[in-house]
Write a protein that holds these residues in place. Sequence first.
Motif, PDB file in Angstrom:
ATOM      1  N   VAL A  77       0.882  -1.170   0.000  1.00  0.00           N
ATOM      2  CA  VAL A  77       0.000   0.000   0.000  1.00  0.00           C
ATOM      3  C   VAL A  77       0.918   1.217   0.000  1.00  0.00           C
ATOM      4  N   VAL A  78       0.883   1.977  -1.090  1.00  0.00           N
ATOM      5  CA  VAL A  78       1.833   3.082  -1.237  1.00  0.00           C
ATOM      6  C   VAL A  78       1.138   4.370  -1.676  1.00  0.00           C
ATOM      7  N   GLN A  79       1.782   5.450  -1.333  1.00  0.00           N
ATOM      8  CA  GLN A  79       1.321   6.774  -1.752  1.00  0.00           C
ATOM      9  C   GLN A  79       2.065   7.159  -3.024  1.00  0.00           C
ATOM     10  N   VAL A  80       1.322   7.666  -3.986  1.00  0.00           N
ATOM     11  CA  VAL A  80       1.901   8.105  -5.255  1.00  0.00           C
ATOM     12  C   VAL A  80       1.552   9.579  -5.427  1.00  0.00           C
ATOM     13  N   PRO A  91      -7.910   9.900 -11.020  1.00  0.00           N
ATOM     14  CA  PRO A  91      -8.281   8.587 -10.468  1.00  0.00           C
ATOM     15  C   PRO A  91      -9.382   8.698  -9.424  1.00  0.00           C
ATOM     16  N   GLN A  92     -10.184   7.643  -9.339  1.00  0.00           N
ATOM     17  CA  GLN A  92     -11.298   7.567  -8.387  1.00  0.00           C
ATOM     18  C   GLN A  92     -11.046   6.396  -7.422  1.00  0.00           C
ATOM     19  N   VAL A 111      -6.982   1.984  -6.387  1.00  0.00           N
ATOM     20  CA  VAL A 111      -6.922   3.286  -5.725  1.00  0.00           C
ATOM     21  C   VAL A 111      -7.786   3.210  -4.470  1.00  0.00           C
ATOM     22  N   THR A 112      -7.178   3.489  -3.304  1.00  0.00           N
ATOM     23  CA  THR A 112      -7.927   3.407  -2.046  1.00  0.00           C
ATOM     24  C   THR A 112      -8.203   4.777  -1.435  1.00  0.00           C
ATOM     25  N   ALA A 113      -7.472   5.810  -1.873  1.00  0.00           N
ATOM     26  CA  ALA A 113      -7.703   7.170  -1.371  1.00  0.00           C
ATOM     27  C   ALA A 113      -7.168   8.161  -2.398  1.00  0.00           C
ATOM     28  N   ILE A 119      -2.323  10.027  -4.406  1.00  0.00           N
ATOM     29  CA  ILE A 119      -3.291   8.942  -4.314  1.00  0.00           C
ATOM     30  C   ILE A 119      -2.629   7.815  -3.523  1.00  0.00           C
ATOM     31  N   ILE A 120      -3.454   6.998  -2.890  1.00  0.00           N
ATOM     32  CA  ILE A 120      -2.968   5.801  -2.201  1.00  0.00           C
ATOM     33  C   ILE A 120      -3.439   4.623  -3.039  1.00  0.00           C
ATOM     34  N   VAL A 121      -2.496   3.726  -3.364  1.00  0.00           N
ATOM     35  CA  VAL A 121      -2.838   2.536  -4.143  1.00  0.00           C
ATOM     36  C   VAL A 121      -2.445   1.287  -3.369  1.00  0.00           C
ATOM     37  N   ASP A 122      -3.192   0.218  -3.617  1.00  0.00           N
ATOM     38  CA  ASP A 122      -2.975  -1.052  -2.939  1.00  0.00           C
ATOM     39  C   ASP A 122      -2.715  -2.114  -4.000  1.00  0.00           C
TER      40      ASP A 122
END
Length: 144
Positions: A77-80, A91-92, A111-113, A119-122
């Motif tokens: 889970v990382v922030q981009v 992104p949504q 995309v989780t946030a 954005i935060i992606v998992d």
Amino acid sequence: MPQAKQGDTVTVHYTGKLDDGTIFDSSAGGDPLEVTLGAGLVIPGFEKVLFGMNAGETRTTRIPCEEAYGPRREELVVQVGRHQLPEGMEPQVGERLRSEHPDGASFTVVVTAVTDDAIIVDANHPLAGQALTFEITLVEILAA
């Protein structure tokens, strides 16, 4: 009656459920899944239960996460930063995006946030960290 063994190609019908009873996948109403035992193309726990089955036999098995999609890994889970996204991309939450490793292999992230800056992606598989229960019927042993 022959039993499924290493190297056999078999067809199976299955229904997969989560611990809360939610069905996450099923071949019901469709074609059976074709699997070659030992090829490693299905999760290990699913393949393992097929060994020794006879055509027409049904088994129900609970597969721990370690033999399914593995434990959930927080390092995936990382922030981009938005500056790293293609220009104009909006992104949504819940959207699936394709990304690439430096070696060129592609993978999917969710995309989780979304914030103004990032954005935060998992990159975990959606079923990572979960035990899975399968009802599996071996339809046919096609070839050895």
